[in-house]
Write a protein that holds these residues in place. Sequence first.
Motif, short mmCIF file in Angstrom:
data_model
loop_
_atom_site.label_atom_id
_atom_site.label_comp_id
_atom_site.label_asym_id
_atom_site.label_seq_id
_atom_site.Cartn_x
_atom_site.Cartn_y
_atom_site.Cartn_z
N GLU A 40 0.83 -1.21 0.00
CA GLU A 40 0.00 0.00 0.00
C GLU A 40 0.86 1.25 0.00
OE1 GLU A 40 -3.19 2.06 2.95
OE2 GLU A 40 -3.44 -0.10 2.63
N LEU A 41 1.93 1.25 0.80
CA LEU A 41 2.83 2.39 0.84
C LEU A 41 3.51 2.60 -0.52
CD1 LEU A 41 4.55 1.91 4.33
CD2 LEU A 41 2.95 3.71 3.67
N ARG A 42 3.96 1.52 -1.14
CA ARG A 42 4.62 1.62 -2.45
C ARG A 42 3.64 2.21 -3.47
NH1 ARG A 42 9.15 -0.27 -4.08
NH2 ARG A 42 9.31 -1.76 -2.40
N ARG A 43 2.40 1.74 -3.47
CA ARG A 43 1.41 2.24 -4.41
C ARG A 43 1.14 3.73 -4.18
NH1 ARG A 43 -3.24 -0.18 -2.86
NH2 ARG A 43 -3.87 1.74 -1.86
N ASP A 44 0.93 4.11 -2.91
CA ASP A 44 0.64 5.50 -2.58
C ASP A 44 1.81 6.43 -2.95
OD1 ASP A 44 -1.80 4.66 -1.62
OD2 ASP A 44 -1.26 4.86 0.51
N LEU A 45 3.03 5.99 -2.65
CA LEU A 45 4.19 6.80 -2.99
C LEU A 45 4.38 6.92 -4.50
CD1 LEU A 45 6.68 5.48 -0.28
CD2 LEU A 45 5.74 7.80 -0.43
N THR A 46 4.10 5.85 -5.21
CA THR A 46 4.21 5.88 -6.68
C THR A 46 3.20 6.84 -7.27
OG1 THR A 46 5.03 3.60 -6.72
CG2 THR A 46 4.12 4.45 -8.77
N VAL A 47 1.97 6.79 -6.80
CA VAL A 47 0.93 7.71 -7.28
C VAL A 47 1.32 9.14 -6.96
CG1 VAL A 47 -1.46 8.44 -6.93
CG2 VAL A 47 -0.93 6.02 -7.23
N SER A 48 1.82 9.39 -5.76
CA SER A 48 2.23 10.73 -5.36
C SER A 48 3.35 11.25 -6.25
CB SER A 48 2.67 10.70 -3.90
OG SER A 48 3.09 11.97 -3.49
N LYS A 49 4.33 10.41 -6.53
CA LYS A 49 5.43 10.82 -7.41
C LYS A 49 4.92 11.11 -8.82
CE LYS A 49 9.48 8.85 -5.25
NZ LYS A 49 10.77 8.23 -5.52
N LEU A 50 4.01 10.29 -9.31
CA LEU A 50 3.45 10.50 -10.64
C LEU A 50 2.70 11.83 -10.71
CD1 LEU A 50 2.80 9.41 -13.49
CD2 LEU A 50 0.75 8.39 -12.50
N ILE A 51 1.89 12.11 -9.70
CA ILE A 51 1.15 13.37 -9.66
C ILE A 51 2.12 14.55 -9.62
CG2 ILE A 51 -0.33 14.81 -8.21
CD1 ILE A 51 -1.89 12.21 -7.55
N ASN A 52 3.17 14.46 -8.81
CA ASN A 52 4.16 15.54 -8.73
C ASN A 52 4.88 15.73 -10.07
OD1 ASN A 52 3.67 16.29 -6.09
ND2 ASN A 52 5.17 14.88 -5.26
N LYS A 53 5.23 14.64 -10.71
CA LYS A 53 5.98 14.73 -11.97
C LYS A 53 5.11 15.23 -13.12
CE LYS A 53 8.59 12.00 -15.26
NZ LYS A 53 8.97 10.66 -15.70
N GLU A 54 3.92 14.69 -13.25
CA GLU A 54 3.09 14.98 -14.42
C GLU A 54 2.13 16.15 -14.25
OE1 GLU A 54 3.56 13.58 -17.34
OE2 GLU A 54 5.13 12.29 -16.50
N ILE A 55 1.82 16.52 -13.02
CA ILE A 55 0.82 17.58 -12.83
C ILE A 55 1.40 18.75 -12.06
CG2 ILE A 55 -1.42 18.14 -11.81
CD1 ILE A 55 -2.17 15.17 -12.30
N THR A 56 1.78 18.53 -10.83
CA THR A 56 2.22 19.62 -9.96
C THR A 56 3.43 20.36 -10.52
OG1 THR A 56 1.43 18.32 -8.09
CG2 THR A 56 2.85 20.18 -7.58
N SER A 57 4.37 19.66 -11.09
CA SER A 57 5.58 20.31 -11.61
C SER A 57 5.28 21.21 -12.81
CB SER A 57 6.62 19.27 -12.00
OG SER A 57 6.16 18.49 -13.09
N HIS A 58 4.16 21.03 -13.48
CA HIS A 58 3.80 21.86 -14.63
C HIS A 58 2.92 23.05 -14.27
CE1 HIS A 58 5.60 18.95 -17.30
NE2 HIS A 58 4.89 17.98 -16.75
N ILE A 59 2.56 23.17 -13.01
CA ILE A 59 1.71 24.27 -12.56
C ILE A 59 2.60 25.38 -12.02
CG2 ILE A 59 -0.04 24.99 -10.91
CD1 ILE A 59 -1.08 22.10 -10.95
N ALA A 60 2.43 26.56 -12.60
CA ALA A 60 3.18 27.72 -12.12
C ALA A 60 2.20 28.89 -11.98
CB ALA A 60 4.29 28.07 -13.09
N ILE A 61 1.93 29.29 -10.77
CA ILE A 61 1.02 30.40 -10.50
C ILE A 61 1.87 31.59 -10.05
CG2 ILE A 61 -0.91 31.22 -9.13
CD1 ILE A 61 -1.79 28.27 -8.90
#
Length: 123
Positions: A40-61
């Motif tokens: 469960e931890l591996r899955r949650d951390l993987t999803v978090s990293k994916l969100i940071n890489k593909e979404i959060t890192s492209h947001i600039a306000i």
Amino acid sequence: MAVDADVDTEFNKIKAPYTKEEFESQIKTRWKTVDDLRSELRRDLTVSKLINKEITSHIAITDADVANYYNANKASFNLAESQIHMAQIMVSPFANPNVRNLKNSKAKNESEAQTRSPTSWPA
């Protein structure tokens, strides 16, 4: 994908506040096994990293973006603030220099306090 070191770090954070017996009890009631928790931890951390890489890192306000949004939506920020007015009447048998009496009507006993109470004041 989350690496083993990340999973170990999160696992140790979860485990830290418990004794060995308490942790084993938590495992049985929540995740069934240590391997289930690690998965469960591996899955949650993987999803978090994916969100940071593909979404959060492209947001600039920028500050300009915030200012533009505010200026375009000023009406929604002009909310009336609720007002609360409180008053307290305190009758104490002890003189207290920290308590101010705005009317200078210092009641010395209960009957004087009754005659000076708000119910006896003119409307």
